[in-house]
Design a protein around this motif. Structure first.
Motif, PDB file in Angstrom:
ATOM      1  N   ALA A   6       0.827  -1.210   0.000  1.00 33.23           N
ATOM      2  CA  ALA A   6       0.000   0.000   0.000  1.00 33.23           C
ATOM      3  C   ALA A   6       0.861   1.259   0.000  1.00 33.23           C
ATOM      4  CB  ALA A   6      -0.941  -0.003   1.208  1.00 33.23           C
ATOM      5  N   GLY A   7       1.863   1.300   0.869  1.00 36.24           N
ATOM      6  CA  GLY A   7       2.723   2.477   0.941  1.00 36.24           C
ATOM      7  C   GLY A   7       3.443   2.747  -0.359  1.00 36.24           C
ATOM      8  N   ALA A   8       3.977   1.689  -0.955  1.00 41.89           N
ATOM      9  CA  ALA A   8       4.698   1.847  -2.217  1.00 41.89           C
ATOM     10  C   ALA A   8       3.766   2.306  -3.339  1.00 41.89           C
ATOM     11  CB  ALA A   8       5.379   0.533  -2.596  1.00 41.89           C
ATOM     12  N   SER A   9       2.563   1.752  -3.374  1.00 42.07           N
ATOM     13  CA  SER A   9       1.599   2.139  -4.408  1.00 42.07           C
ATOM     14  C   SER A   9       1.184   3.588  -4.247  1.00 42.07           C
ATOM     15  CB  SER A   9       0.367   1.231  -4.334  1.00 42.07           C
ATOM     16  OG  SER A   9       0.710  -0.120  -4.574  1.00 42.07           O
ATOM     17  N   LEU A  10       1.037   4.035  -3.009  1.00 40.81           N
ATOM     18  CA  LEU A  10       0.579   5.393  -2.752  1.00 40.81           C
ATOM     19  C   LEU A  10       1.605   6.432  -3.191  1.00 40.81           C
ATOM     20  CD1 LEU A  10      -1.565   6.511   0.188  1.00 40.81           C
ATOM     21  CD2 LEU A  10       0.362   7.940  -0.471  1.00 40.81           C
ATOM     22  N   VAL A  11       2.859   6.218  -2.827  1.00 38.83           N
ATOM     23  CA  VAL A  11       3.867   7.227  -3.192  1.00 38.83           C
ATOM     24  C   VAL A  11       4.092   7.253  -4.698  1.00 38.83           C
ATOM     25  CG1 VAL A  11       4.968   7.135  -0.921  1.00 38.83           C
ATOM     26  CG2 VAL A  11       5.853   5.678  -2.752  1.00 38.83           C
ATOM     27  N   ALA A  12       4.024   6.079  -5.341  1.00 38.25           N
ATOM     28  CA  ALA A  12       4.184   6.045  -6.800  1.00 38.25           C
ATOM     29  C   ALA A  12       3.038   6.792  -7.481  1.00 38.25           C
ATOM     30  CB  ALA A  12       4.247   4.605  -7.283  1.00 38.25           C
ATOM     31  N   ARG A  13       1.836   6.632  -6.943  1.00 36.62           N
ATOM     32  CA  ARG A  13       0.668   7.309  -7.511  1.00 36.62           C
ATOM     33  C   ARG A  13       0.791   8.831  -7.361  1.00 36.62           C
ATOM     34  NH1 ARG A  13      -3.803   5.551 -10.590  1.00 36.62           N
ATOM     35  NH2 ARG A  13      -5.687   6.725 -10.023  1.00 36.62           N
ATOM     36  N   LEU A  14       1.254   9.284  -6.199  1.00 37.14           N
ATOM     37  CA  LEU A  14       1.427  10.719  -5.998  1.00 37.14           C
ATOM     38  C   LEU A  14       2.343  11.321  -7.062  1.00 37.14           C
ATOM     39  CD1 LEU A  14       1.816  11.019  -2.112  1.00 37.14           C
ATOM     40  CD2 LEU A  14      -0.113  11.842  -3.488  1.00 37.14           C
ATOM     41  N   ARG A  15       3.479  10.668  -7.287  1.00 31.85           N
ATOM     42  CA  ARG A  15       4.413  11.188  -8.290  1.00 31.85           C
ATOM     43  C   ARG A  15       3.834  11.088  -9.696  1.00 31.85           C
ATOM     44  NH1 ARG A  15       6.719  14.346  -5.299  1.00 31.85           N
ATOM     45  NH2 ARG A  15       8.770  13.932  -4.371  1.00 31.85           N
ATOM     46  N   ALA A  16       3.163   9.962  -9.986  1.00 31.99           N
ATOM     47  CA  ALA A  16       2.590   9.787 -11.327  1.00 31.99           C
ATOM     48  C   ALA A  16       1.525  10.826 -11.624  1.00 31.99           C
ATOM     49  CB  ALA A  16       2.011   8.384 -11.468  1.00 31.99           C
ATOM     50  N   LYS A  17       0.838  11.300 -10.568  1.00 35.45           N
ATOM     51  CA  LYS A  17      -0.207  12.303 -10.732  1.00 35.45           C
ATOM     52  C   LYS A  17       0.333  13.732 -10.675  1.00 35.45           C
ATOM     53  CE  LYS A  17      -4.163   9.998 -11.073  1.00 35.45           C
ATOM     54  NZ  LYS A  17      -5.235  10.288 -12.037  1.00 35.45           N
ATOM     55  N   GLY A  18       1.647  13.864 -10.605  1.00 40.05           N
ATOM     56  CA  GLY A  18       2.241  15.197 -10.696  1.00 40.05           C
ATOM     57  C   GLY A  18       2.507  15.896  -9.381  1.00 40.05           C
ATOM     58  N   PHE A  19       2.371  15.206  -8.250  1.00 39.24           N
ATOM     59  CA  PHE A  19       2.672  15.835  -6.962  1.00 39.24           C
ATOM     60  C   PHE A  19       4.156  16.182  -6.912  1.00 39.24           C
ATOM     61  CE2 PHE A  19       3.933  15.353  -2.421  1.00 39.24           C
ATOM     62  CZ  PHE A  19       3.199  16.403  -1.905  1.00 39.24           C
ATOM     63  N   ASP A  20       4.488  17.448  -6.635  1.00 40.42           N
ATOM     64  CA  ASP A  20       5.895  17.863  -6.652  1.00 40.42           C
ATOM     65  C   ASP A  20       6.401  18.271  -5.270  1.00 40.42           C
ATOM     66  OD1 ASP A  20       4.530  20.212  -6.296  1.00 40.42           O
ATOM     67  OD2 ASP A  20       5.339  21.221  -8.081  1.00 40.42           O
ATOM     68  N   GLY A  21       5.639  17.929  -4.223  1.00 41.47           N
ATOM     69  CA  GLY A  21       6.096  18.212  -2.864  1.00 41.47           C
ATOM     70  C   GLY A  21       7.011  17.122  -2.338  1.00 41.47           C
ATOM     71  N   ARG A  22       7.306  17.198  -1.057  1.00 45.51           N
ATOM     72  CA  ARG A  22       8.166  16.199  -0.417  1.00 45.51           C
ATOM     73  C   ARG A  22       7.363  14.933  -0.126  1.00 45.51           C
ATOM     74  NH1 ARG A  22      10.585  18.320   4.960  1.00 45.51           N
ATOM     75  NH2 ARG A  22      11.605  16.271   4.888  1.00 45.51           N
ATOM     76  N   ILE A  23       8.011  13.789  -0.310  1.00 50.86           N
ATOM     77  CA  ILE A  23       7.417  12.498   0.044  1.00 50.86           C
ATOM     78  C   ILE A  23       8.438  11.732   0.878  1.00 50.86           C
ATOM     79  CG2 ILE A  23       6.513  10.291  -0.759  1.00 50.86           C
ATOM     80  CD1 ILE A  23       5.651  11.621  -3.332  1.00 50.86           C
ATOM     81  N   THR A  24       8.014  11.252   2.030  1.00 46.97           N
ATOM     82  CA  THR A  24       8.849  10.395   2.864  1.00 46.97           C
ATOM     83  C   THR A  24       8.116   9.084   3.083  1.00 46.97           C
ATOM     84  OG1 THR A  24       9.814  12.302   4.009  1.00 46.97           O
ATOM     85  CG2 THR A  24      10.055  10.155   5.068  1.00 46.97           C
ATOM     86  N   LEU A  25       8.771   7.966   2.747  1.00 49.20           N
ATOM     87  CA  LEU A  25       8.206   6.627   2.917  1.00 49.20           C
ATOM     88  C   LEU A  25       9.038   5.906   3.977  1.00 49.20           C
ATOM     89  CD1 LEU A  25       6.265   4.347   2.044  1.00 49.20           C
ATOM     90  CD2 LEU A  25       7.881   3.801   0.198  1.00 49.20           C
ATOM     91  N   ILE A  26       8.389   5.519   5.072  1.00 46.90           N
ATOM     92  CA  ILE A  26       9.106   4.966   6.228  1.00 46.90           C
ATOM     93  C   ILE A  26       8.735   3.500   6.412  1.00 46.90           C
ATOM     94  CG2 ILE A  26       9.491   5.168   8.708  1.00 46.90           C
ATOM     95  CD1 ILE A  26       8.576   8.097   8.486  1.00 46.90           C
TER      96      ILE A  26
END
Length: 403
Positions: free
Chosen positions: A12-32
């Motif tokens: 779930a975590g990996a899918s979420l961060v990949a989706r954010l970037r694919a949708k153009g989110f340009d802010g900070r992302i931290t995956l822990i």
């Protein structure tokens, strides 16, 4: 700059961060992630990986380089120690990070045997993470004696691997039959016969009373029917629990997991949840699904909603299990069924269709991908063919979709 922190580096975590970037989110992302490995697939752990048919790198959902290339701060082997929802901060490895949105994708954890019955003995193993499977691999030597506690899919998949590796396998299930919680008697009977044909000793209606050991290591078991076994190790597959401790400590409402609304929001502002740990409204209940498909779809929906989409999550349950040369594919949820229709196919192909009255709820398809795909599409479309048409092998399955 907006900062999204995702706690939990699984599917779930990996899918979420990949989706954010694919949708153009340009802010900070931290995956822990607590584990020292990049996000990886869990289903093959108890199948191909344990059999030695899959290399570790093939388990990884994406190459580790992907995260740096997409400006995702991947922090591994880094358990979160505190979340302050009022200050909107996360403390990890002694560092405090501020967030604009926080997502719990903490997954689930296996139920353990109590220490009082020997659950803390060396050689009592769980099938959950990569380290667990790496630790048990050397024990899978031909002729070794293993007790598997639990007749759900995890236990049965482990039994299949052990039998294929030439181990002496005993499986105990305290309920009246294997798969009782998740499948019809017809599906239980199918897999009981399959495992028995491969030499697995399945004992239903029998539980584990206690384990015995020497010098801190397990050597045997006493069952609730009074019988005893000599053992080399034990595999425990008695279900999983949603990992909710961090969310609860942060003041988030817990109900069958981390409670969310249809958009993935929790009871606390700017905190979301997705995957095994999260429950969501579905047909009048607060449902929690333990599956890869749900982890991906729900996580992507939450990512979209963080970006302002306001889309409601529409769950489409599907699951699978590989045992020996049988691929079981499941669509829908069978809760509330009152009738099973069996559709026989060629050879070992068969499917079990779950009905409530005239309404199709779910399907179990064994080596029958055609029935699975048709059944899945029918369920998702809210269509119900007549049970008689399903049973009749002269019925063209595709015609059911057009009816």
């Amino acid at each position: 700059m907006s900062h999204v922190i995702v706690v939990g580096a699984g599917q779930a975590g990996a899918s979420l961060v990949a989706r954010l970037r694919a949708k153009g989110f340009d802010g900070r992302i931290t995956l822990i992630g607590e584990e020292p490995f990049p996000p990886y697939q869990r289903p093959p752990l108890s199948k191909a990986y344990l059999l030695g048919e899959m290399e570790r790198e093939r388990l990884y959902l994406r190459p580790e380089s992907y995260y740096a290339e997409n400006d995702i701060d991947l922090r591994l082997g880094a358990p979160v120690t505190e979340i302050d929802a009022d200050a909107q901060t996360v403390t990890v490895a002694g560092e405090t990070l501020g967030y604009d949105d926080l997502v719990f994708a903490t997954g689930s954890e296996p139920r353990r045997l109590p220490a009082a019955i020997g659950g803390d003995l060396d050689g009592v193993l769980l099938v959950r993470g990569l380290r667990d499977v790496d630790a048990m691999g050397p024990r899978f030597a031909r002729g070794a004696r293993v007790l598997i506690v639990g007749g759900g899919y995890i236990g049965l998949e482990a039994a299949a691997v052990a039998a294929k590796r030439g181990l002496s396998v005993t499986l105990v299930e305290m309920a009246e039959r294997i798969l009782q919680r998740v499948a019809a008697p017809e599906t239980s009977a199918y897999f009981r016969a399959l495992h028995t044909a491969h030499g697995v000793d399945i004992r239903e209606g029998v539980g584990l009373d206690h384990l015995t050991g020497t010098d801190g290591a397990v050597t045997g078991a006493v069952l609730t029917d009074g019988s005893s076994l000599e053992l080399d190790f034990v595999l425990v597959g008695v279900g999983i629990l949603p990992h909710t401790a961090l969310a609860q400590a942060a003041g988030v409402t817990i109900e069958n997991g981390i409670k969310t609304d249809a958009h993935g929001r929790t009871s606390v502002a700017n905190i979301w949840a997705a995957g095994d740990c999260a429950s969501f409204p579905w047909r009048g209940q607060q449902l929690r699904l333990e599956s890869v498909g749900n982890a991906i779809d729900q996580a992507e929906c939450v990512a979209d909603n963080i970006l302002g989409a306001e889309c409601a999550y529409d769950a489409k349950p599907w699951f699978w299990s590989d045992q020996y040369d049988v691929k079981l594919q499941i669509a829908g949820l069978s809760t509330g069924y009152d009738r099973i229709v069996v559709r026989e196919g060629d050879g070992d192909t068969v499917s079990h269709w779950y009905f409530s009255g005239e309404t199709l709820l779910a399907i179990d398809a064994m080596n029958d991908p055609r029935s699975y795909m048709v059944g899945k599409r029918l369920i998702e479309a809210g269509k119900s063919p007549s049970p008689e048409a399903v049973r009749d092998t002269s019925t063209d399955l595709k015609a059911l979709l057009k009816a």
